[in-house]
Design an enzyme around this catalytic site. Structure first.
Site, mmCIF file in Angstrom:
data_model
loop_
_atom_site.group_PDB
_atom_site.id
_atom_site.type_symbol
_atom_site.label_atom_id
_atom_site.label_comp_id
_atom_site.label_asym_id
_atom_site.label_seq_id
_atom_site.Cartn_x
_atom_site.Cartn_y
_atom_site.Cartn_z
ATOM 1 N N HIS A 298 0.848 -1.196 0.000
ATOM 2 C CA HIS A 298 0.000 0.000 0.000
ATOM 3 C C HIS A 298 0.887 1.250 0.000
ATOM 4 O O HIS A 298 1.457 1.621 1.023
ATOM 5 C CB HIS A 298 -0.903 -0.011 1.234
ATOM 6 N N TYR B 73 -1.047 7.373 3.358
ATOM 7 C CA TYR B 73 -0.445 6.569 4.406
ATOM 8 C C TYR B 73 1.079 6.636 4.259
ATOM 9 O O TYR B 73 1.602 7.354 3.415
ATOM 10 C CB TYR B 73 -1.021 5.157 4.370
ATOM 11 N N ARG C 63 -16.596 -0.395 -3.683
ATOM 12 C CA ARG C 63 -17.926 -0.237 -3.074
ATOM 13 C C ARG C 63 -19.049 -0.924 -3.844
ATOM 14 O O ARG C 63 -20.047 -1.308 -3.244
ATOM 15 C CB ARG C 63 -18.219 1.255 -2.888
#
Length: 436
Positions: A224, A229, A400
């Site tokens: 990731h 992040y 989603r």
């Protein structure tokens, strides 16, 4: 009972290598029943990444669910992730999984920093494999965006809003790591600037987590490097103001990511593909100040291809609350297409590209990966009225929409008029739709 030959009944063959009985899905759900059809959309054709073959181009994108127990997956994850694999997703990726405790986004995030976390992951892996599908895991560190509460604690699920998880409820706001001591936003804790020793230790932590993932039986690993992040914090000149060899010019800011790639590549099987997710831009170009943008993502893509990365998963945003996203259905798919074009132009055809974002309909999923074969049934019209426009990506990562429709793969096939295998147990209730 199944028929093996006329007049002779046999029991259903068990799924191979599975520690419980379930019928073998042959072929796996989501597999095209007529693979030699010249009009078959690319979306339902196989793709190979190193030693991994996927029967269609659907990937369940990693989605945080804030439901782990001290980093351990639970039966929630088994049911949640298993539903997508059962219904035809060729590859399902486990949500962002922290390689050290302070790398979690929330106290309820998935983790893989200790051996006790292997067995719960193995249970999910075994189920996905029992359905004939593949599974990966996204390894991560949340950096300065760690130690926050699950989003349902924020009134109205306000986009971008969050609340700090304090120590009394299991948080660690005094131990956030970042490339520089710059908080995510006003009201958030000031992170600690990582020492070189901590950076090197983190690289080893990623490698150790990768070893555990291999022990659990995963088919692929994704790093990731997106969404603000830790790794993307190092990539951005906004959040990375270091003056050592991890800051300054792009090769320095990319050093952490490239070191992690090298460390993981060294401990996983040669046949296992390695994926990296990036934010192609942090949508801060409007400031006219240095920021992470598409041009640098193209440079990074070339470095990652040369480092042995097999697929670049292209997302965007997440590193600055002042971001100004130019939102439209293809706002991230177009970024993926530009990076894919650059890779081809520079002769790096060995690294595939995945596109993610707002993929809600069968037609969009089809169009993103359509590989240019002349096919009127695809409905993708290219230059000079020819069908089969250039693909924007090789795989479509869906998030989603799978939460809304776990059967999205099967429904997309029905909408596009493609015959695909359904789960054996559900074949008495086929999805039937008119071709659009």
């Amino acid at each position: 009972m199944t028929v093996s030959q006329p007049g002779k009944l046999t029991k259903s063959a068990p799924a191979p290598g599975t520690p419980f009985y379930t019928p073998q899905q042959t072929p796996a759900a989501g597999t095209a029943l007529n693979p030699n059809d010249p009009n078959l959309p690319t979306l339902f054709t196989p793709i190979k990444l190193r030693g991994l073959t996927l029967q269609n181009r659907f990937v369940v994108s990693p989605m945080c669910t804030y439901s782990a127990d001290d980093g351990h997956l639970t039966d929630w994850h088994l049911v949640h992730l298993g539903a997508f694999a059962q219904r035809g997703a060729a590859l399902t990726i486990v949500e962002a999984t922290a390689v050290v405790p302070n790398g979690r986004i929330s106290p309820e995030d998935s983790g893989l920093w200790q051996d006790s976390q292997i067995a719960p992951l193995r249970s999910v892996v075994d189920y996905v494999h029992s359905q004939g599908q593949k599974i990966g895991i996204q390894l991560a560190h949340a950096g300065r965006k760690a130690s926050t509460l699950a989003p349902w604690h924020v009134a109205g699920f306000t986009p971008g809003a969050s609340e700090v998880a304090t120590a009394d409820i299991g948080g660690w706001p005094e131990n956030l790591w970042a490339p520089s001591p710059i908080p995510w936003d006003e009201g958030y804790p000031i992170p600690k600037e990582m020492t070189v020793e901590q950076i090197e230790g983190l690289v080893q932590a990623f490698a150790d987590a990768a070893k555990r993932a291999v022990q659990a039986g995963v088919d692929t690993i994704e790093i990731h490097g997106a969404h603000g992040y830790l790794i993307s914090e190092f990539l951005s000149p906004i959040s990375n103001q270091r003056t050592d060899r991890y800051g300054g010019p792009l090769p320095n800011r990319a050093r952490l990511l490239l070191s992690i790639v090298s460390s993981i590549r060294a401990v996983i099987p040669q046949s296992m593909p390695l994926l990296v997710r990036i934010s192609a831009t942090e949508w801060m170009e409007w400031t006219n100040a240095p920021s992470w943008d598409l041009a640098q993502s193209k440079q990074l893509a070339l470095l990652l291809a040369d480092a042995g990365v097999d697929l670049l998963d292209v997302s965007s945003a997440g590193n600055n609350p002042r971001q100004q996203i130019k939102l439209q259905p293809y706002y991230q798919v177009d970024l993926a297409a530009e990076i894919r074009d650059e890779l081809k132009k520079q002769g790096r055809k060995g690294m595939a590209v995945g596109a993610v974002g707002m993929v809600r309909e069968a037609e969009m999923a089809r169009d993103v990966v359509q590989d240019g074969r002349a096919s009127k049934s695809s409905g993708v019209e290219g230059e000079n009225g020819e069908y089969g426009a250039e693909a924007k990506a090789d795989l479509v990562f869906v998030a989603r929409q799978f939460l809304r429709e776990p059967e999205f793969v099967l429904k997309a096939a029905a909408q596009l008029g493609v015959g695909v295998a359904a789960p054996l147990q559900y074949r008495r209730a086929p999805i039937k739709m008119n071709k659009l």
